[in-house]
Design a protein around this motif. Structure first.
Motif, short mmCIF file in Angstrom:
data_model
loop_
_atom_site.label_atom_id
_atom_site.label_comp_id
_atom_site.label_asym_id
_atom_site.label_seq_id
_atom_site.Cartn_x
_atom_site.Cartn_y
_atom_site.Cartn_z
N LEU A 251 -3.03 -71.84 5.90
CA LEU A 251 -1.72 -72.42 5.63
C LEU A 251 -1.03 -72.86 6.92
O LEU A 251 -1.13 -72.19 7.95
N GLU A 252 -0.30 -73.99 6.82
CA GLU A 252 0.50 -74.47 7.94
C GLU A 252 1.98 -74.50 7.61
O GLU A 252 2.82 -74.48 8.51
N ASN A 253 2.30 -74.54 6.31
CA ASN A 253 3.70 -74.56 5.89
C ASN A 253 3.78 -74.17 4.42
O ASN A 253 2.75 -73.96 3.76
N GLU A 258 2.23 -73.99 -1.88
CA GLU A 258 2.53 -74.54 -3.20
C GLU A 258 1.32 -75.28 -3.77
O GLU A 258 1.02 -75.16 -4.96
N ARG A 259 0.62 -76.03 -2.94
CA ARG A 259 -0.56 -76.77 -3.41
C ARG A 259 -1.69 -75.81 -3.80
O ARG A 259 -2.35 -76.00 -4.83
N GLU A 260 -1.92 -74.77 -2.99
CA GLU A 260 -2.97 -73.81 -3.31
C GLU A 260 -2.65 -73.05 -4.59
O GLU A 260 -3.53 -72.81 -5.43
N THR A 261 -1.41 -72.69 -4.76
CA THR A 261 -1.00 -71.96 -5.96
C THR A 261 -1.14 -72.83 -7.20
O THR A 261 -1.60 -72.37 -8.25
N ARG A 288 6.60 -67.81 7.16
CA ARG A 288 5.77 -66.66 6.80
C ARG A 288 6.50 -65.72 5.86
O ARG A 288 5.92 -65.22 4.89
N VAL A 289 7.77 -65.49 6.13
CA VAL A 289 8.56 -64.64 5.23
C VAL A 289 8.65 -65.26 3.85
O VAL A 289 8.48 -64.58 2.83
N ALA A 290 8.89 -66.57 3.78
CA ALA A 290 9.00 -67.24 2.49
C ALA A 290 7.68 -67.21 1.74
O ALA A 290 7.65 -67.01 0.51
#
Length: 372
Positions: A251-253, A258-261, A288-290
């Protein structure tokens, strides 16, 4: 002749590392798979279901599991042939004696290595295991099992094909050419939990309900059309409910998450998924927290079970992240020290990053409470 080949039900498997509600769901799913196998048999016009060992997970699964299995098999208008495997091996006065006493008329237990007439001109050659492990080939007796000329010869066994990289000291080894040497029209095997063919007359059905990570496909059985002298025609038919998926998301952002989920949701119904998830990448502290919050507070509750490893997802605090913590004095100095250590990448970088993340979360929580 049409038959259903299945194996490795392992009814009564404890699933001890899971929460009680997950254990209960997985236990019931293994029993429900019996109903699914019965439906497949009826739909395919197969009058016989062959279970190639490990019907039960151990030699003392408990009366409820045994009775549930028998009552579910009784409901399907087919004949079920149950053979002991290594988990539920045969022993005098043990599990199979009790199971036989409770079995309905359409359940047959084959716990001796003797040919049994399944139907007119069709014979079953079983190789039940009398011990959990044995260095002898459990199928060797099939070579000398006599059946009428021209009759179908269907072998049923539980063990490992020797070509799987096993050594001579491994247990329950079966030669890959056993179907040929014993004159079998089909050799139905159990022990390997995935679908696998060995030559044109031997196959592993796999388990009807997957029970571990590392097998992405749903559980299944084999529908086999067996004809004397010809190679059988095999069809894998899914029976399992739960999917055990392993994923690594780089992940970068938050958009990546969202796309992976979304892709995971499109692949399977999340309530039927057990997910082993590893995260990797370098992101801002706020991202990261989000991300971890979205996974732990939402995705984890949508899934049947989640194993999450987020250690590979590193936080690189931005000036905006530090500014949002909005602390002064000694705490501000500590925040800056943690940032420097986290960015330096030394031996305590991971611990410093975790401490900084905790400070960030607490600061955001305090801001939220003050805004009420």
């Amino acid at each position: 002749m049409k038959i259903i080949h299945t194996a490795d039900w392992q009814l009564g498997k404890p699933f001890g590392r899971f929460a009680p509600n997950v254990r209960a769901a997985l236990t019931e799913a293994r029993l429900d798979a019996i109903d699914q196998i019965g439906k497949v048999a009826i739909a395919d016009g197969a009058g016989h279901v062959l279970v190639a060992g490990d019907v039960f997970d151990n030699v003392d699964p408990g009366d409820r599991i045994v009775m549930q299995a028998m009552s579910r098999m009784e409901r399907a208008p087919v004949t079920w042939w149950l053979m002991p495997g290594n988990h539920d091996h045969a022993r005098a006065g043990g599990l199979w004696s009790r199971a036989r006493a409770r079995a309905p008329s359409n359940v047959r237990i084959v716990d001796t290595p003797e040919p049994v007439e399944m139907a007119e001109n069709a014979w079953l050659l079983p190789a039940p295991l009398e011990h959990r492990t044995t260095v002898a080939d459990p199928t060797s007796a099939m070579v000398n099992m006599i059946t009428p000329p021209g009759a179908l010869r269907i072998g049923l066994a539980h063990g490992s094909i020797t070509e799987f990289g096993a050594t001579g000291e491994s247990s329950n080894l079966i030669p890959p050419d056993r179907a040929r040497s014993a004159g079998l029209d089909y050799l139905a095997l159990g022990d390997w939990h995935g679908f696998l063919t060995v030559g044109d007359r031997t196959a592993y059905s796999g388990t009807p309900e997957v029970d571990r990570f590392g097998r992405e496909e749903a559980g299944a059985c084999i529908s086999a059309s067996v004809r004397s002298g010809d190679a059988p025609v095999l069809q894998r038919t899914e029976t399992g409910r739960y999917r055990w998926l392993s994923r690594q998301w780089d992940l970068e952002n938050t958009g990546d998450l969202e796309r992976e989920t979304a892709a995971l949701r499109a692949e399977a119904r999340l309530s039927d998924v057990l997910l082993s998830l590893r995260l990797s990448g370098v992101v801002s502290l706020s991202d990261r927290v989000a991300m971890t919050s979205a996974i732990e507070d939402r995705l984890a509750h949508e899934l049947r079970h989640l194993d999450l490893d987020a250690q590979g997802l590193s936080a690189r605090p931005t000036p905006e992240d530090i500014a949002r913590i909005d602390v002064q004095g000694a705490l501000a100095s500590a925040t800056d020290s943690l940032r420097v250590r986290a960015e330096a990448g030394g031996p305590d970088a991971e611990l410093a990053g975790a401490a900084l993340e905790r400070l960030y979360v607490e600061a955001m929580r305090l801001d939220a409470e003050m805004a009420r």
